[in-house]
Design an enzyme around this catalytic site. Structure first.
Site, mmCIF file in Angstrom:
data_model
loop_
_atom_site.group_PDB
_atom_site.id
_atom_site.type_symbol
_atom_site.label_atom_id
_atom_site.label_comp_id
_atom_site.label_asym_id
_atom_site.label_seq_id
_atom_site.Cartn_x
_atom_site.Cartn_y
_atom_site.Cartn_z
ATOM 1 N N HIS A 69 -0.828 4.876 -7.566
ATOM 2 C CA HIS A 69 -1.325 4.873 -6.206
ATOM 3 C C HIS A 69 -2.016 6.110 -5.745
ATOM 4 C CE1 HIS A 69 1.343 1.152 -4.960
ATOM 5 N NE2 HIS A 69 0.912 1.121 -6.171
ATOM 6 N N GLU A 71 -1.879 7.926 -3.106
ATOM 7 C CA GLU A 71 -0.957 9.046 -2.931
ATOM 8 C C GLU A 71 -0.108 9.663 -3.777
ATOM 9 O OE1 GLU A 71 -1.029 5.825 0.662
ATOM 10 O OE2 GLU A 71 -1.212 5.894 -1.423
ATOM 11 N N CYS A 100 2.798 2.880 0.738
ATOM 12 C CA CYS A 100 3.755 2.122 0.698
ATOM 13 C C CYS A 100 5.266 2.584 0.344
ATOM 14 C CB CYS A 100 3.246 1.217 -0.558
ATOM 15 S SG CYS A 100 3.702 2.294 -2.188
ATOM 16 N N CYS A 103 4.951 5.416 -2.372
ATOM 17 C CA CYS A 103 4.439 6.576 -1.795
ATOM 18 C C CYS A 103 5.062 7.528 -0.937
ATOM 19 C CB CYS A 103 2.922 6.073 -1.614
ATOM 20 S SG CYS A 103 1.755 5.569 -2.919
#
Length: 173
Positions: A69, A71, A100, A103
């Protein structure tokens, strides 16, 4: 919106010029991710001295790594930069979408002290739909940050229309 979720959508947060500028850079990375065939998410980490430390985008499709992801990629990019935990406590991560749970955990472990995000998880769920392969853990990043023993300021959603644009047509129906 998820039919199980009957809460109102979060109100948009107004940003100052600095936060708006860096969040727009993260949103730009979300468009880059989408152009490369990935989910449209981007992130930028900025020091307290107003210097960009690193920039990243979601690369899950091109790498096959479900943890890639934006991040998390940005936090991984911090490795080897020689930054202290105190320096990271003064840093801000700008994320095109609400982080999320995974993250948010990476942000917590990195000791980054401030998060500014664009589109919120509730609005993202509208784009994702109800397909099992597109669902997320319905836990706010704020819940993760509240469980932290150190303060993590969280600002968002912000620039919702701009942050949403990369998601139009990016999710399977």
């Amino acid at each position: 919106m998820n039919p199980r979720n009957t809460t109102a959508l979060p109100e948009e947060t107004a940003l100052d010029e600095r936060d708006g500028r860096y969040l727009r850079k993260a949103i730009g990375w979300s468009h880059a991710a989408a152009r490369r065939g990935n989910r449209p998410f981007g992130a930028v980490i900025v020091s307290a001295a107003n210097e960009i430390i690193c920039e990243a985008y979601n690369s899950t499709a091109e790498t096959g790594d479900c943890t890639a992801h934006a991040e998390t990629n940005a936090v991984r990019a911090l490795a080897g930069k020689g930054l202290s935990r105190e320096e990271l406590a003064g840093a801000t991560i700008y994320a095109s979408g609400e982080p999320c749970v995974m993250c948010a955990g990476a942000i917590f472990w990195s000791n980054i002290g401030r998060v500014v995000f664009g589109i919120d998880a509730e609005r993202l769920r509208v784009f994702r739909g109800e397909r099992q392969d597109q669902r997320d853990a319905e836990l706010s990043c704020r819940d993760v940050f509240r469980a932290s023993p150190h303060d993590i300021e969280c600002i968002g959603p912000a620039l919702i229309d701009e942050a949403s644009a990369a998601h139009v047509g990016a999710w399977k129906a």
